[in-house]
Design a protein around this motif. Structure first.
Motif, PDB file in Angstrom:
ATOM      1  N   GLY A 176      15.415  64.259  38.929  1.00 49.10           N
ATOM      2  CA  GLY A 176      14.507  65.288  39.194  1.00 49.10           C
ATOM      3  C   GLY A 176      15.279  66.585  39.884  1.00 49.10           C
ATOM      4  O   GLY A 176      14.842  67.564  39.404  1.00 49.10           O
ATOM      5  N   SER A 177      16.096  66.360  40.645  1.00 55.20           N
ATOM      6  CA  SER A 177      16.761  67.434  41.337  1.00 55.20           C
ATOM      7  C   SER A 177      17.786  68.332  40.238  1.00 55.20           C
ATOM      8  O   SER A 177      17.861  69.560  40.126  1.00 55.20           O
ATOM      9  CB  SER A 177      17.523  67.263  42.591  1.00 55.20           C
ATOM     10  OG  SER A 177      18.981  67.293  42.254  1.00 55.20           O
ATOM     11  N   ALA A 178      18.223  67.521  39.084  1.00 51.07           N
ATOM     12  CA  ALA A 178      19.184  68.359  38.225  1.00 51.07           C
ATOM     13  C   ALA A 178      18.182  69.099  37.269  1.00 51.07           C
ATOM     14  O   ALA A 178      18.656  69.955  36.538  1.00 51.07           O
ATOM     15  CB  ALA A 178      19.701  67.061  37.244  1.00 51.07           C
ATOM     16  N   VAL A 179      16.929  68.652  37.002  1.00 51.01           N
ATOM     17  CA  VAL A 179      15.937  69.439  36.220  1.00 51.01           C
ATOM     18  C   VAL A 179      15.179  70.229  36.615  1.00 51.01           C
ATOM     19  O   VAL A 179      14.985  71.452  35.834  1.00 51.01           O
ATOM     20  CB  VAL A 179      14.942  68.061  35.647  1.00 51.01           C
ATOM     21  CG1 VAL A 179      13.906  68.856  34.896  1.00 51.01           C
ATOM     22  CG2 VAL A 179      15.727  67.166  34.898  1.00 51.01           C
ATOM     23  N   GLY A 180      14.728  70.615  37.839  1.00 51.80           N
ATOM     24  CA  GLY A 180      13.928  71.390  38.398  1.00 51.80           C
ATOM     25  C   GLY A 180      14.237  72.833  38.664  1.00 51.80           C
ATOM     26  O   GLY A 180      15.398  73.260  38.187  1.00 51.80           O
ATOM     27  N   SER A 181      13.709  73.216  39.632  1.00 53.37           N
ATOM     28  CA  SER A 181      14.026  74.748  40.166  1.00 53.37           C
ATOM     29  C   SER A 181      15.459  74.907  40.719  1.00 53.37           C
ATOM     30  O   SER A 181      15.936  75.979  41.206  1.00 53.37           O
ATOM     31  CB  SER A 181      12.915  75.277  41.006  1.00 53.37           C
ATOM     32  OG  SER A 181      12.740  74.490  42.218  1.00 53.37           O
ATOM     33  N   LYS A 182      16.183  73.812  41.163  1.00 55.16           N
ATOM     34  CA  LYS A 182      17.358  73.928  41.660  1.00 55.16           C
ATOM     35  C   LYS A 182      18.404  73.442  40.383  1.00 55.16           C
ATOM     36  O   LYS A 182      19.784  73.312  40.914  1.00 55.16           O
ATOM     37  CB  LYS A 182      17.455  73.005  42.911  1.00 55.16           C
ATOM     38  CG  LYS A 182      16.777  73.121  44.073  1.00 55.16           C
ATOM     39  CD  LYS A 182      16.917  72.197  45.199  1.00 55.16           C
ATOM     40  CE  LYS A 182      16.069  70.996  44.780  1.00 55.16           C
ATOM     41  NZ  LYS A 182      16.432  69.969  45.830  1.00 55.16           N
ATOM     42  N   GLY A 183      17.841  73.202  39.264  1.00 51.91           N
ATOM     43  CA  GLY A 183      18.906  72.688  38.262  1.00 51.91           C
ATOM     44  C   GLY A 183      18.474  73.380  37.151  1.00 51.91           C
ATOM     45  O   GLY A 183      18.605  74.881  37.114  1.00 51.91           O
ATOM     46  N   LEU A 184      18.290  72.691  35.868  1.00 57.41           N
ATOM     47  CA  LEU A 184      18.015  73.488  34.655  1.00 57.41           C
ATOM     48  C   LEU A 184      17.247  74.566  34.691  1.00 57.41           C
ATOM     49  O   LEU A 184      17.555  75.655  34.110  1.00 57.41           O
ATOM     50  CB  LEU A 184      17.463  72.472  33.568  1.00 57.41           C
ATOM     51  CG  LEU A 184      18.477  71.758  32.631  1.00 57.41           C
ATOM     52  CD1 LEU A 184      18.973  70.390  33.395  1.00 57.41           C
ATOM     53  CD2 LEU A 184      17.746  71.102  31.566  1.00 57.41           C
ATOM     54  N   VAL A 185      15.991  74.413  35.383  1.00 62.05           N
ATOM     55  CA  VAL A 185      15.207  75.495  35.298  1.00 62.05           C
ATOM     56  C   VAL A 185      15.506  76.673  36.111  1.00 62.05           C
ATOM     57  O   VAL A 185      15.613  78.174  35.504  1.00 62.05           O
ATOM     58  CB  VAL A 185      13.772  75.243  36.058  1.00 62.05           C
ATOM     59  CG1 VAL A 185      12.664  76.241  36.062  1.00 62.05           C
ATOM     60  CG2 VAL A 185      13.106  74.179  35.181  1.00 62.05           C
ATOM     61  N   ALA A 186      16.410  76.605  37.230  1.00 60.98           N
ATOM     62  CA  ALA A 186      17.275  77.598  37.871  1.00 60.98           C
ATOM     63  C   ALA A 186      18.094  78.478  36.909  1.00 60.98           C
ATOM     64  O   ALA A 186      18.153  79.600  36.918  1.00 60.98           O
ATOM     65  CB  ALA A 186      17.933  77.223  39.067  1.00 60.98           C
ATOM     66  N   GLY A 187      18.867  77.635  36.246  1.00 64.07           N
ATOM     67  CA  GLY A 187      19.865  78.375  35.253  1.00 64.07           C
ATOM     68  C   GLY A 187      19.163  78.994  34.210  1.00 64.07           C
ATOM     69  O   GLY A 187      19.793  80.119  33.721  1.00 64.07           O
ATOM     70  N   GLN A 188      18.099  78.564  33.666  1.00 70.39           N
ATOM     71  CA  GLN A 188      17.363  79.314  32.753  1.00 70.39           C
ATOM     72  C   GLN A 188      16.712  80.481  33.067  1.00 70.39           C
ATOM     73  O   GLN A 188      16.682  81.491  32.441  1.00 70.39           O
ATOM     74  CB  GLN A 188      16.179  78.322  32.293  1.00 70.39           C
ATOM     75  CG  GLN A 188      15.314  78.973  31.130  1.00 70.39           C
ATOM     76  CD  GLN A 188      16.104  78.928  29.546  1.00 70.39           C
ATOM     77  OE1 GLN A 188      17.671  78.573  29.636  1.00 70.39           O
ATOM     78  NE2 GLN A 188      15.329  79.289  28.412  1.00 70.39           N
ATOM     79  N   VAL A 189      16.222  80.538  34.256  1.00 69.18           N
ATOM     80  CA  VAL A 189      15.372  81.595  34.880  1.00 69.18           C
ATOM     81  C   VAL A 189      16.543  82.633  35.164  1.00 69.18           C
ATOM     82  O   VAL A 189      16.444  83.935  34.770  1.00 69.18           O
ATOM     83  CB  VAL A 189      14.889  81.480  36.196  1.00 69.18           C
ATOM     84  CG1 VAL A 189      14.431  82.611  37.103  1.00 69.18           C
ATOM     85  CG2 VAL A 189      13.376  80.533  36.067  1.00 69.18           C
ATOM     86  N   VAL A 190      17.571  82.421  35.571  1.00 67.35           N
ATOM     87  CA  VAL A 190      18.802  83.436  36.050  1.00 67.35           C
ATOM     88  C   VAL A 190      19.507  84.072  34.655  1.00 67.35           C
ATOM     89  O   VAL A 190      19.360  85.055  34.528  1.00 67.35           O
ATOM     90  CB  VAL A 190      19.786  82.942  36.862  1.00 67.35           C
ATOM     91  CG1 VAL A 190      20.835  83.945  37.121  1.00 67.35           C
ATOM     92  CG2 VAL A 190      19.193  82.580  38.245  1.00 67.35           C
ATOM     93  N   LEU A 215      22.779  68.573  34.329  1.00 66.45           N
ATOM     94  CA  LEU A 215      22.360  67.346  33.495  1.00 66.45           C
ATOM     95  C   LEU A 215      23.442  66.290  33.284  1.00 66.45           C
ATOM     96  O   LEU A 215      23.314  65.183  33.176  1.00 66.45           O
ATOM     97  CB  LEU A 215      21.531  67.634  32.346  1.00 66.45           C
ATOM     98  CG  LEU A 215      20.480  66.781  31.609  1.00 66.45           C
ATOM     99  CD1 LEU A 215      19.683  66.328  32.818  1.00 66.45           C
ATOM    100  CD2 LEU A 215      19.791  67.129  30.529  1.00 66.45           C
ATOM    101  N   LEU A 216      24.585  66.959  32.908  1.00 68.80           N
ATOM    102  CA  LEU A 216      25.827  66.340  32.548  1.00 68.80           C
ATOM    103  C   LEU A 216      26.156  65.342  33.705  1.00 68.80           C
ATOM    104  O   LEU A 216      26.645  64.344  33.929  1.00 68.80           O
ATOM    105  CB  LEU A 216      26.887  67.161  32.143  1.00 68.80           C
ATOM    106  CG  LEU A 216      26.553  67.415  30.586  1.00 68.80           C
ATOM    107  CD1 LEU A 216      27.134  68.961  30.357  1.00 68.80           C
ATOM    108  CD2 LEU A 216      27.211  66.467  29.479  1.00 68.80           C
ATOM    109  N   GLU A 217      26.000  66.122  35.063  1.00 70.96           N
ATOM    110  CA  GLU A 217      26.368  65.569  36.144  1.00 70.96           C
ATOM    111  C   GLU A 217      25.371  64.294  36.631  1.00 70.96           C
ATOM    112  O   GLU A 217      25.921  63.293  37.176  1.00 70.96           O
ATOM    113  CB  GLU A 217      26.384  66.648  37.290  1.00 70.96           C
ATOM    114  CG  GLU A 217      26.681  66.377  38.666  1.00 70.96           C
ATOM    115  CD  GLU A 217      26.715  67.303  39.777  1.00 70.96           C
ATOM    116  OE1 GLU A 217      26.804  68.560  39.500  1.00 70.96           O
ATOM    117  OE2 GLU A 217      26.092  66.986  40.948  1.00 70.96           O
ATOM    118  N   ALA A 218      24.322  64.860  36.125  1.00 69.94           N
ATOM    119  CA  ALA A 218      23.380  63.572  36.569  1.00 69.94           C
ATOM    120  C   ALA A 218      23.317  62.311  35.674  1.00 69.94           C
ATOM    121  O   ALA A 218      23.249  61.207  36.240  1.00 69.94           O
ATOM    122  CB  ALA A 218      21.796  64.374  36.279  1.00 69.94           C
ATOM    123  N   ALA A 219      24.061  62.656  34.593  1.00 70.78           N
ATOM    124  CA  ALA A 219      24.201  61.484  33.354  1.00 70.78           C
ATOM    125  C   ALA A 219      25.395  60.622  34.340  1.00 70.78           C
ATOM    126  O   ALA A 219      25.078  59.291  34.049  1.00 70.78           O
ATOM    127  CB  ALA A 219      24.772  62.015  32.221  1.00 70.78           C
TER     128      ALA A 219
END
Ligand code: GRG
Length: 326
Positions: A176-190, A215-219
C-alpha cells in the motif's frame, strides 16, 4: 596549496593515492554461475499461469477482458520474479510468495494502463500492442486499472497460504505504501508537475525513486517477509532493492533514447518529445551509464552477506536490469 605538477612529481603520494583509489573503488563481484535464462523462463511461466487463474473471464465480461488483455500481454515479469527470488533466498518457497508476486504484476500493469491514458502520457503502444484505452475505450481502461489495483490486495489477503497473518498484514502495508501518495502516485504527480520545466538532479531522483523504484523495493521486501526473513535481512534486501529500483529507471531513460519503438514494445523517444527530465539529459549518456554501473555494484554489495549460490538469482537479476535491451 600544492599544484598538480607537485603531486605528479611525488611518487610516494601518487602510490598512496592510487592505493586509496583501488581500495575505495566499488568492488566488482563476479556473478556466481547460474542458468539465469532458464530460471527466468521457468519463473515467468509459473507467474503467467498464476495470473491467468487469478483473473478468470467472468461476468461482466468486458471489464475482465480488459484486465486480462493488459495483464497477460507479455512483459518481462521482473517484479514478480524478484519477489519469488527474495522469498527463496531467505528460505521460503515459491508458493508462499506467488499471490504477492501476482499482486505486484497487477499493480504494475494497472500503473501502465493509467500512465498510457490521454490525461497522462497519452500513448498508443504498450507491450507491443495497442494500449487499453485504444482497444476498450477510456472509461473501461480506467476501470480495468482500478479493478486490478483492488484485486491485487484481495488476492494477497485471500490466497496467501502458510504465512502468519502478521506477515501478510506487514506485506500488505508495504504494498500500500509503495503504491499510494508516498509511492508511485507521488512520483507520477511530481513527474507531471515537472514536465517542460528545468528539473534538478534531486527532483529527478525523487521522481524515479517513487514512480519506479518503490514498487521494485516492495517486490523484494514483500518476498523476504513472506519467506520468513528476520528484520535485519528484510532491511538488507531493501537496500539491494533501492539500488536496483533506481537502476531500473536509469536504464529505462537510456533505452528510451537509444532503442526503437519496435525493440521496446512502447513508444521510443517519448521523454524527448514530452520534454521530460531524464538522467541522460541531465548528466549525459556516459555519466548515466557510469551511474548505472555504480548502482549495480551497490546492489551486489548488499548480497555479499548471503551464500552466493542462494543469492545467484538476485545477482543475476541486478545484472539483467543493468544490461536489459527492452
Ligand atoms: C498506482 C494508484 C496508482 C496509480 C498509477 C500512472 C501512475 C500512477 C504511475 C506511473 C508509473 C509508471 C508507469 C512508471 C514507469 C515504470 C516503468 C519503468 C515501467 C516499465 O516497466 P517494465 O520495463 O515493463 O518492467 P514490462 O512491460 O516489461 O512489464
Amino acid at each position: 596549496m600544492k599544484s598538480q605538477a607537485t603531486y605528479a612529481a611525488n611518487p610516494s603520494f601518487e602510490q598512496s593515492f592510487r592505493a586509496h583509489e583501488e581500495k575505495n573503488k566499488p568492488q566488482k563481484v563476479p556473478l556466481p554461475p547460474f542458468g539465469f535464462k532458464e530460471y527466468m523462463i521457468q519463473k515467468g511461466n509459473q507467474v503467467n499461469k498464476a495470473l491467468d487463474e487469478a483473473v478468470p473471464l467472468q461476468h461482466p465480461r468486458k471489464i475482465h477482458e480488459a484486465m486480462r488483455y493488459s495483464l497477460l500481454a507479455g512483459g518481462k515479469r521482473v517484479r514478480p520474479i524478484l519477489c519469488i527470488a527474495s522469498c527463496e533466498l531467505v528460505g521460503g518457497d515459491e508458493e508462499l510468495a506467488m499471490p504477492t508476486a501476482c499482486a505486484l504484476e497487477m499493480i504494475h500493469t494497472m500503473s501502465l494502463i493509467h500512465d498510457d491514458l490521454p490525461c497522462m502520457d497519452n500513448d498508443d503502444l504498450r507491450r507491443g500492442m495497442p494500449t487499453s484505452h485504444k482497444v476498450f475505450g477510456e472509461d473501461t481502461a480506467v476501470l480495468a486499472g482500478d479493478a486490478l489495483l483492488a484485486l491485487a490486495f484481495e488476492h494477497v489477503a485471500s490466497n496467501t497460504k502458510n504465512v502468519s497473518s502478521d506477515r501478510v498484514v506487514q506485506a500488505l502495508a508495504e504494498l500500500g505504501s509503495a503504491v499510494g501518495s508516498k509511492g508511485l502516485v507521488a512520483g507520477q504527480v511530481v513527474d507531471i508537475e515537472s514536465e517542460g520545466k528545468e528539473v534538478s538532479l534531486s527532483t529527478l531522483e525523487y521522481i524515479h525513486v517513487h514512480k519506479t523504484a518503490k514498487l521494485l523495493e516492495a517486490a523484494v521486501v514483500c518476498g523476504a517477509i513472506m519467506g520468513g526473513a528476520d528484520a535485519t535481512s528484510v532491511e538488507r534486501l531493501r537496500k539491494y532493492a533501492r539500488s536496483i529500483g533506481l537502476l531500473f529507471q536509469v536504464v529505462d531513460d537510456i533505452l528510451d533514447m537509444t532503442k526503437s519503438s519496435e525493440e521496446l514494445g512502447k513508444t521510443a523517444g517519448k521523454d524527448l518529445t514530452s520534454d521530460k527530465a531524464t538522467y541522460p539529459k541531465l548528466i549525459g549518456i556516459d555519466e548515466a551509464k557510469k551511474f548505472a554501473a555504480q548502482l549495480t555494484d551497490q546492489a551486489n554489495q548488499e548480497l555479499g552477506f548471503y551464500d552466493p549460490v542462494k543469492a545467484a538469482p538476485l545477482y543475476h537479476l541486478a545484472s539483467y536490469i543493468a544490461s536489459r535491451q527492452n
